[in-house]
Design an enzyme around this catalytic site. Structure first.
Site, mmCIF file in Angstrom:
data_model
loop_
_atom_site.group_PDB
_atom_site.id
_atom_site.type_symbol
_atom_site.label_atom_id
_atom_site.label_comp_id
_atom_site.label_asym_id
_atom_site.label_seq_id
_atom_site.Cartn_x
_atom_site.Cartn_y
_atom_site.Cartn_z
ATOM 1 N N LYS A 121 1.729 5.443 6.617
ATOM 2 C CA LYS A 121 2.459 6.567 7.214
ATOM 3 C C LYS A 121 2.440 6.490 8.741
ATOM 4 C CE LYS A 121 2.405 10.744 9.232
ATOM 5 N NZ LYS A 121 1.573 11.260 10.343
ATOM 6 N N ASP A 139 4.893 12.168 5.258
ATOM 7 C CA ASP A 139 3.715 12.988 5.536
ATOM 8 C C ASP A 139 3.682 14.149 4.545
ATOM 9 O OD1 ASP A 139 5.712 14.649 6.288
ATOM 10 O OD2 ASP A 139 4.850 15.212 8.189
#
Length: 217
Positions: A121, A139
């Site tokens: 991420k 996220d």
DNA sequence: CTCCCGATAT
DNA sequence: ATATCAGGAG
């Protein structure tokens, strides 16, 4: 699951809702963005910006982070939470940047995820926001809203969500769509009080109907 | 899966 | 009091 047409409608709707969606982590170069994203795990952007305002004034290069005692860096980022892991990772990462990358943030995902404290991420945020390369960072907000809307399945991992979005969203829209989904999740389809009444996507949102029938927000 | 963890909203 | 916040590592 939403049809291709419905997903197009979602993209167009959030584009109108958040025409100025952007990265809210203050930074002035790829290195600062990397530090900010590492700090942002399980913490609000607002708090990160509050801390980095002074942090980026005190630490300007990887060398600055390496030469300061660990305990001092810990105190400088204490308000962020998870500060021991984050301080340790930042120092390790900076050491590697100096040894292997001439003090610069590498550009490829393979190299980025090799750095301590940087997972997929965080790597995707750096790729997309710092270097303009196509990537979709999943996220907590992106995961939540895509699942509520029915773009993804509840059981999907963040990687599966990312793959679905890469498949359903045109590549040239990945970066801006990512930011619009974040804004949508942060300010409208919030974790605790989603604004289902007044939501322009209510008609196609399975979760929205479920919520208004039961809890009544 | 658990742990790391302070600040804020509810 | 509890949930949540631009997650990652063991």
């Amino acid at each position: 699951m939403l049809t291709k047409k419905q997903i197009r409608h979602v993209l167009d709707t959030i584009a109108k809702m958040f025409p100025d969606a952007h990265c809210e982590l203050n930074h002035s170069n790829p290195f600062e963005l990397t530090i900010a994203v590492m700090l942002s795990a399980q913490c609000t952007d607002q708090m990160v910006n509050k801390v980095t305002k002074e942090l980026f004034n005190k630490y300007r290069t990887p060398e600055d982070y390496v030469r300061v005692p660990l305990e001092e860096l810990e105190q400088d980022i204490r308000q962020i939470g998870l500060y021991r892991n984050k301080a340790k990772n930042i120092k390790k990462m900076c050491q590697i940047l100096i040894e292997k990358y001439n003090g610069e943030i590498p550009r490829s995902r393979e190299e980025l995820v090799q750095l301590p404290g940087i997972g997929r991420k965080t790597a995707n945020v750096i790729m997309s926001t710092a270097f303009g390369d196509p990537a979709i960072a999943v996220d907590t907000h992106v995961e939540r809203v895509t699942k509520r809307l029915g773009i993804c399945r509840w059981k999907d991992t963040p990687l599966q969500v990312e793959k679905t979005l890469m498949k359903k969203v045109p590549k040239e829209e990945w970066a801006i769509t990512h930011h619009r989904l974040i804004f949508f999740g942060r300010y409208h389809c919030k974790a605790q009080n989603p604004q289902c009444h007044v939501c322009p996507l209510f008609e196609l949102c399975r979760e929205g109907k479920k919520r208004l029938n039961q809890k009544c927000v």
